[in-house]
Design a protein around this motif. Structure first.
Motif, PDB file in Angstrom:
ATOM      1  N   LEU A 112       0.814  -1.213   0.000  1.00  0.00           N
ATOM      2  CA  LEU A 112       0.000   0.000   0.000  1.00  0.00           C
ATOM      3  C   LEU A 112       0.851   1.267   0.000  1.00  0.00           C
ATOM      4  N   ILE A 116       1.586   4.044  -3.176  1.00  0.00           N
ATOM      5  CA  ILE A 116       1.289   5.451  -2.900  1.00  0.00           C
ATOM      6  C   ILE A 116       2.530   6.311  -3.143  1.00  0.00           C
ATOM      7  N   THR A 136      -2.458   0.192 -11.355  1.00  0.00           N
ATOM      8  CA  THR A 136      -2.369  -0.354 -10.006  1.00  0.00           C
ATOM      9  C   THR A 136      -2.617  -1.854 -10.065  1.00  0.00           C
ATOM     10  N   ALA A 158      -7.625  -2.017  -0.232  1.00  0.00           N
ATOM     11  CA  ALA A 158      -7.264  -0.600  -0.188  1.00  0.00           C
ATOM     12  C   ALA A 158      -6.784  -0.106  -1.553  1.00  0.00           C
ATOM     13  N   LEU A 162      -8.337   2.935  -3.549  1.00  0.00           N
ATOM     14  CA  LEU A 162      -7.422   4.000  -3.948  1.00  0.00           C
ATOM     15  C   LEU A 162      -7.534   4.259  -5.452  1.00  0.00           C
ATOM     16  N   SER A 163      -7.574   3.192  -6.224  1.00  0.00           N
ATOM     17  CA  SER A 163      -7.686   3.321  -7.678  1.00  0.00           C
ATOM     18  C   SER A 163      -8.978   4.024  -8.062  1.00  0.00           C
ATOM     19  N   SER A 165     -10.677   6.076  -6.295  1.00  0.00           N
ATOM     20  CA  SER A 165     -10.678   7.461  -5.809  1.00  0.00           C
ATOM     21  C   SER A 165      -9.799   8.368  -6.643  1.00  0.00           C
ATOM     22  N   ILE A 166      -8.558   7.925  -6.920  1.00  0.00           N
ATOM     23  CA  ILE A 166      -7.672   8.823  -7.665  1.00  0.00           C
ATOM     24  C   ILE A 166      -8.086   8.915  -9.122  1.00  0.00           C
TER      25      ILE A 166
END
Length: 254
Positions: A112, A116, A136, A158, A162-163, A165-166
Motif C-alpha cells: 500500500l 502510494i 495499479t 485498499a 485507492l484506484s 478514488s484517484i
C-alpha cells in the motif's frame, strides 16, 4: 491504455507476473524499464532480454523511490506508464500477535505505501504527458478474503478503493487509472503456489492480460475470466459461497 508505443516503468518486476508482463509488453513494441532491489537479477534480466532497461529500486524505502524516479526520468523523459507491481503476501495467525504484527506492517508497507509513494514520485510528470496511465495491481482477494492472509487481503482492497478514488481526481487530466486484478497465479508469492493446480498458469494469465489491453484500451479494470468468480460474488449474490469455496480448497486457499 494503448498496447504499444509507450515507455513503461514496472518496479517490483524481477520475477513472477511483473517480469512476465514486462517481457510481453516489450515484445508488443513498448520501451520497458524493470525495477527491483537485487542488482544481480537486474543484470540477468538485461542480459536475457536485450532492449529492456533496468533500475535498482526498493519500493519499501522512500529514499530509494525518489532516487530511482530521478534516474528513470533522466533516462526516459517520455515515460508515460507506471505499473505499481511490487507486492508481498504472508500467512498470518491473528489469534497470536507475535504471528501477525510484523508481517502485517511489512505487507502494508510494500503493498500500500509502496504504490502510494511511487504514484507520488511520478504523478506530476505523468500529467505533463499527452497520454499517460497508472496501472495499479490489486487482486481477486480484494473482493473475497482468503482466511490465512488478512493483511494481504486488506492491502489489495485498499488498492482497489485507492484506484477508484484517484481516478476521480485525475479525471480532468491526461492520466488514466487502470486496475489489474489477478486471480491466484502460479508464482512464488506463497510457498507452493508455483505448483498449485488451483492457480492460473503464469503464461496463460499474461497472455490474457495482453489480449485485454489490446482489445479494451479504455478499460478501467483488467480482469481475466478466472478472477470474476471472486470479483463479482457480492454482485451476483453468492458472496458467502465464494468465500466458503475459496477457503475450503486447502489450508492455503489454493
Amino acid at each position: 491504455m494503448q498496447i504499444s508505443g509507450n515507455t513503461i516503468f514496472i518496479p517490483g518486476s524481477t520475477s513472477g507476473i511483473g517480469l512476465a508482463l514486462a517481457v510481453e509488453l516489450h515484445a508488443e513494441g513498448n520501451t520497458v524499464i524493470v525495477g527491483g532491489r537485487r542488482a544481480d537479477l537486474l543484470e540477468r534480466i538485461a542480459a536475457e532480454h536485450p532492449g529492456i532497461d533496468t533500475v535498482q529500486i526498493d519500493t519499501t524505502d522512500p529514499g530509494s523511490i525518489a532516487s530511482a524516479a530521478k534516474e528513470v526520468l533522466a533516462r526516459h523523459p517520455d515515460l508515460n506508464v507506471l505499473v505499481t507491481m511490487a507486492g508481498v503476501m504472508h500467512i498470518e495467525d491473528w489469534r497470536r500477535p507475535e504471528s501477525f504484527l510484523a508481517s502485517a506492517e511489512s505487507v502494508i508497507t510494500t503493498n500500500l505505501l509502496g504504490p502510494i509513494r511511487l504514484i507520488a514520485a511520478f504523478v506530476e510528470h505523468l500529467q505533463e504527458q499527452p497520454d499517460a496511465t497508472i496501472v495499479t495491481v490489486s487482486s481477486g482477494l480484494a473482493f473475497a478474503p482468503l482466511k490465512v492472509t488478512p493483511s494481504y487481503n486488506a492491502s489489495k482492497a485498499a488498492i482497489h478503493m485507492l484506484s477508484e478514488s484517484i481516478r476521480l481526481q485525475l479525471a480532468e487530466t491526461t492520466v488514466k487509472i487502470v486496475e489489474l486484478e489477478p486471480p491466484s497465479v502460479r508464482t512464488s508469492l506463497l510457498p507452493g503456489q508455483e505448483d498449485s493446480e488451483f492457480a492460473m498458469p503464469l503464461e496463460d494469465f499474461v497472455a490474457e492480460v495482453v489480449v485485454l489491453l489490446r482489445t479494451q484500451p479504455d478499460a478501467k479494470e483488467i480482469q481475466v475470466e478466472r478472477v470474476k468468480f471472486l470479483r463479482y460474488g457480492e454482485a451476483r449474490g453468492d458472496y458467502d459461497q465464494v468465500v466458503e469455496t475459496l477457503n475450503a480448497l486447502d489450508p492455503h486457499g489454493r
